[in-house]
Write a protein that holds these residues in place. Structure first.
Motif, PDB file in Angstrom:
ATOM      1  N   PRO A  92       0.855  -1.192   0.000  1.00 58.26           N
ATOM      2  CA  PRO A  92       0.000   0.000   0.000  1.00 58.26           C
ATOM      3  C   PRO A  92       0.887   1.236   0.000  1.00 58.26           C
ATOM      4  O   PRO A  92       1.958   1.243   0.605  1.00 58.26           O
ATOM      5  CB  PRO A  92      -0.776  -0.126   1.318  1.00 58.26           C
ATOM      6  CG  PRO A  92       0.117  -0.931   2.202  1.00 58.26           C
ATOM      7  CD  PRO A  92       0.828  -1.905   1.302  1.00 58.26           C
ATOM      8  N   ILE A 119     -10.396   0.814  10.911  1.00 51.86           N
ATOM      9  CA  ILE A 119      -9.057   1.073  10.374  1.00 51.86           C
ATOM     10  C   ILE A 119      -8.077   1.108  11.544  1.00 51.86           C
ATOM     11  O   ILE A 119      -8.270   1.881  12.492  1.00 51.86           O
ATOM     12  CB  ILE A 119      -9.000   2.407   9.606  1.00 51.86           C
ATOM     13  CG1 ILE A 119      -9.989   2.406   8.434  1.00 51.86           C
ATOM     14  CG2 ILE A 119      -7.580   2.679   9.095  1.00 51.86           C
ATOM     15  CD1 ILE A 119     -10.126   3.763   7.743  1.00 51.86           C
ATOM     16  N   PRO A 140      -5.181   3.727  -4.192  1.00 45.94           N
ATOM     17  CA  PRO A 140      -5.350   3.163  -2.858  1.00 45.94           C
ATOM     18  C   PRO A 140      -5.139   1.637  -2.898  1.00 45.94           C
ATOM     19  O   PRO A 140      -5.102   1.072  -3.994  1.00 45.94           O
ATOM     20  CB  PRO A 140      -6.802   3.517  -2.514  1.00 45.94           C
ATOM     21  CG  PRO A 140      -7.483   3.704  -3.846  1.00 45.94           C
ATOM     22  CD  PRO A 140      -6.437   4.206  -4.784  1.00 45.94           C
ATOM     23  N   PRO A 141      -4.982   1.020  -1.733  1.00 46.21           N
ATOM     24  CA  PRO A 141      -5.164   1.572  -0.392  1.00 46.21           C
ATOM     25  C   PRO A 141      -3.940   2.339   0.087  1.00 46.21           C
ATOM     26  O   PRO A 141      -2.835   2.138  -0.420  1.00 46.21           O
ATOM     27  CB  PRO A 141      -5.407   0.331   0.462  1.00 46.21           C
ATOM     28  CG  PRO A 141      -4.600  -0.741  -0.219  1.00 46.21           C
ATOM     29  CD  PRO A 141      -4.733  -0.455  -1.691  1.00 46.21           C
ATOM     30  N   TYR A 142      -4.167   3.205   1.097  1.00 48.06           N
ATOM     31  CA  TYR A 142      -3.108   4.043   1.623  1.00 48.06           C
ATOM     32  C   TYR A 142      -2.871   3.772   3.108  1.00 48.06           C
ATOM     33  O   TYR A 142      -3.823   3.536   3.863  1.00 48.06           O
ATOM     34  CB  TYR A 142      -3.470   5.531   1.481  1.00 48.06           C
ATOM     35  CG  TYR A 142      -3.910   5.954   0.103  1.00 48.06           C
ATOM     36  CD1 TYR A 142      -3.057   5.824  -0.998  1.00 48.06           C
ATOM     37  CD2 TYR A 142      -5.174   6.496  -0.116  1.00 48.06           C
ATOM     38  CE1 TYR A 142      -3.458   6.221  -2.265  1.00 48.06           C
ATOM     39  CE2 TYR A 142      -5.582   6.903  -1.375  1.00 48.06           C
ATOM     40  CZ  TYR A 142      -4.729   6.765  -2.453  1.00 48.06           C
ATOM     41  OH  TYR A 142      -5.130   7.168  -3.705  1.00 48.06           O
ATOM     42  N   THR A 185      -0.980  -5.241   6.656  1.00 42.59           N
ATOM     43  CA  THR A 185      -1.925  -5.228   5.537  1.00 42.59           C
ATOM     44  C   THR A 185      -1.577  -6.263   4.481  1.00 42.59           C
ATOM     45  O   THR A 185      -2.466  -6.877   3.890  1.00 42.59           O
ATOM     46  CB  THR A 185      -1.964  -3.841   4.876  1.00 42.59           C
ATOM     47  OG1 THR A 185      -0.684  -3.536   4.312  1.00 42.59           O
ATOM     48  CG2 THR A 185      -2.326  -2.780   5.883  1.00 42.59           C
ATOM     49  N   GLU A 244     -12.837   3.869   2.631  1.00 39.83           N
ATOM     50  CA  GLU A 244     -12.588   2.691   1.800  1.00 39.83           C
ATOM     51  C   GLU A 244     -11.219   2.725   1.136  1.00 39.83           C
ATOM     52  O   GLU A 244     -10.755   1.704   0.606  1.00 39.83           O
ATOM     53  CB  GLU A 244     -13.680   2.562   0.729  1.00 39.83           C
ATOM     54  CG  GLU A 244     -13.656   3.623  -0.358  1.00 39.83           C
ATOM     55  CD  GLU A 244     -14.179   5.004   0.068  1.00 39.83           C
ATOM     56  OE1 GLU A 244     -14.054   5.956  -0.737  1.00 39.83           O
ATOM     57  OE2 GLU A 244     -14.709   5.102   1.191  1.00 39.83           O
ATOM     58  N   GLU A 245     -10.534   3.864   1.201  1.00 36.38           N
ATOM     59  CA  GLU A 245      -9.230   3.999   0.550  1.00 36.38           C
ATOM     60  C   GLU A 245      -8.065   3.906   1.535  1.00 36.38           C
ATOM     61  O   GLU A 245      -6.901   3.971   1.127  1.00 36.38           O
ATOM     62  CB  GLU A 245      -9.153   5.321  -0.213  1.00 36.38           C
ATOM     63  CG  GLU A 245     -10.206   5.437  -1.318  1.00 36.38           C
ATOM     64  CD  GLU A 245     -10.034   6.693  -2.153  1.00 36.38           C
ATOM     65  OE1 GLU A 245      -8.995   7.360  -2.022  1.00 36.38           O
ATOM     66  OE2 GLU A 245     -10.962   7.001  -2.946  1.00 36.38           O
ATOM     67  N   VAL A 246      -8.369   3.761   2.819  1.00 34.75           N
ATOM     68  CA  VAL A 246      -7.333   3.786   3.856  1.00 34.75           C
ATOM     69  C   VAL A 246      -7.272   2.437   4.556  1.00 34.75           C
ATOM     70  O   VAL A 246      -8.300   1.894   4.974  1.00 34.75           O
ATOM     71  CB  VAL A 246      -7.614   4.900   4.880  1.00 34.75           C
ATOM     72  CG1 VAL A 246      -6.525   4.935   5.948  1.00 34.75           C
ATOM     73  CG2 VAL A 246      -7.714   6.256   4.182  1.00 34.75           C
ATOM     74  N   CYS A 247      -6.037   1.883   4.668  1.00 31.33           N
ATOM     75  CA  CYS A 247      -5.882   0.593   5.346  1.00 31.33           C
ATOM     76  C   CYS A 247      -5.113   0.705   6.661  1.00 31.33           C
ATOM     77  O   CYS A 247      -5.006  -0.283   7.397  1.00 31.33           O
ATOM     78  CB  CYS A 247      -5.212  -0.416   4.424  1.00 31.33           C
ATOM     79  SG  CYS A 247      -3.561   0.045   3.862  1.00 31.33           S
ATOM     80  N   TYR A 278     -12.817   9.304   3.250  1.00 33.54           N
ATOM     81  CA  TYR A 278     -12.566   8.267   2.243  1.00 33.54           C
ATOM     82  C   TYR A 278     -12.137   6.965   2.929  1.00 33.54           C
ATOM     83  O   TYR A 278     -11.044   6.446   2.676  1.00 33.54           O
ATOM     84  CB  TYR A 278     -11.467   8.730   1.272  1.00 33.54           C
ATOM     85  CG  TYR A 278     -11.655  10.129   0.734  1.00 33.54           C
ATOM     86  CD1 TYR A 278     -12.583  10.396  -0.282  1.00 33.54           C
ATOM     87  CD2 TYR A 278     -10.918  11.203   1.246  1.00 33.54           C
ATOM     88  CE1 TYR A 278     -12.760  11.687  -0.767  1.00 33.54           C
ATOM     89  CE2 TYR A 278     -11.086  12.490   0.760  1.00 33.54           C
ATOM     90  CZ  TYR A 278     -12.008  12.730  -0.243  1.00 33.54           C
ATOM     91  OH  TYR A 278     -12.187  14.006  -0.732  1.00 33.54           O
TER      92      TYR A 278
END
Length: 342
Positions: free
Chosen positions: A58, A277, A124-126, A333, A147-150, A145
């Motif tokens: 990521p 998260i 992503p993911p970030y 991740t 759904e874009e962050v892990c 956001y």
């Protein structure tokens, strides 16, 4: 009459020479120090300067403190790039990026960061890493956001309860910061800021010391703090820091960030917790640890780590701790894609 006008004429000549000195130096700086990155257009004619390193995993996205640029992460980014793709950048109004066109609050900055990542093709993911004020920005990004962050790593994030309007006693500090940066703008335009910071960071420091001495004990105190903190950064970054601090736009951008602190606090003081998260918070031993109630207000999966040898700038005081915290978040991740050690 001619004798009376001579000092004014001399002052005018020096001012013109100072402006030329500043403009020539600024053009030279941009040519020297921007080759390591690129500008990304995010709309409305705004361009953000981005520096990428590494590949895989990521993407690790770095968000700096309130008046800091991508240089604040220089050492950390070099090491994290050994096991993941990384991106640091200058927010609008700072560094090599365009002037800000909106109030410098976490919501506005998170929107710009998202636009930059999309425009730059950084998918992503970030894993988001934020220091101080940048911690509020990455929290807002994750809430907007999710759904874009892990994963998130907060490096001594700014505490809303310590600033106005929750703590009105700090308003005078904000007002003083805005006033001082306003004074610095014309000083930078005539080249005096360039003369001072180049002396401090790239030469003997004699000129800077004399200017600080002329400002009294306050000037000497500020000079000591600057030397201490910048001295923790890699020496190769010092000329680049001097280039930023020589620009009038730097002080305009700093003022806009500092002046927006009360609006930032209003936006974030009742922000909802981050759900689902993982969040790692690094807290310096010189500060009080966050209690469980405050940790729960940040997220439902939060781990706090105490940095035993750090003040506010943990990534400069204990860079290895920050690097390993980021590595742990990245490995959690995609553990199968990373080496055991580098």
């Amino acid at each position: 009459m001619i004798l009376l006008l001579a000092p004014f004429a001399m002052f005018a000549v020096l001012a013109v020479l100072g402006v030329v000195y500043q403009r020539v130096g600024a053009r030279r700086d941009q040519k020297r120090f921007t080759a390591m990155g690129r500008w990304v257009t995010i709309g409305g004619g705004c361009r953000l300067f981005v520096r990428e390193q590494g590949a895989g995993g990521p993407s690790v996205i770095f968000e700096s403190g309130i008046a800091a640029t991508n240089l604040n992460w220089f050492h950390i980014q070099e090491h994290v790039a050994q096991f993941a793709h990384t991106a640091s950048y200058d927010r609008s109004g700072l560094g090599w990026s365009s002037p800000a066109s909106s109030v410098r609050t976490p919501g506005n900055i998170a929107t710009e960061l998202h636009a930059m990542l999309r425009s730059a093709g950084i998918e992503p993911p970030y894993v988001l890493v934020g220091h101080s004020f940048g911690g509020l920005v990455v929290r807002r990004f994750a809430l907007t956001y999710p759904e874009e962050v892990c994963g998130i790593v907060l490096v001594d994030p700014m505490r809303c309860e310590e600033w106005p309007p929750l703590d009105p006693s700090k308003q005078s500090q904000i007002d003083r910061g805005v006033k001082l940066t306003a004074y610095a703008v014309p000083i930078a335009r005539v080249g005096l800021a360039r003369l001072a910071v180049t002396s401090l960071l790239c030469r003997s420091g004699l000129v800077c010391g004399k200017l600080a001495g002329a400002a009294g004990e306050g000037g000497k105190h500020v000079l000591g703090r600057v030397r201490e903190e910048v001295g923790k950064m890699p020496p190769e970054t010092w000329p680049m820091v001097a280039a930023h601090w020589s620009r009038p736009s730097y002080y305009v951008g700093m003022s806009s960030h500092v002046g927006a602190v009360p609006q930032t606090v209003r936006e974030m003081m009742d922000a909802e917790p981050i759900h689902g998260i993982p969040v790692t918070i690094l807290t310096p031993a010189k500060s009080s640890p966050l209690c469980q109630e405050r940790l729960a207000r940040i997220g439902d999966n939060v781990q706090q780590i105490i940095a035993p040898a750090s003040a506010h700038w943990i990534h400069l005081d204990e860079p290895d701790l920050v690097i390993e915290s980021i590595r742990g978040m990245v490995m959690s991740t995609i553990p199968e894609a990373l080496p055991v050690s580098v």
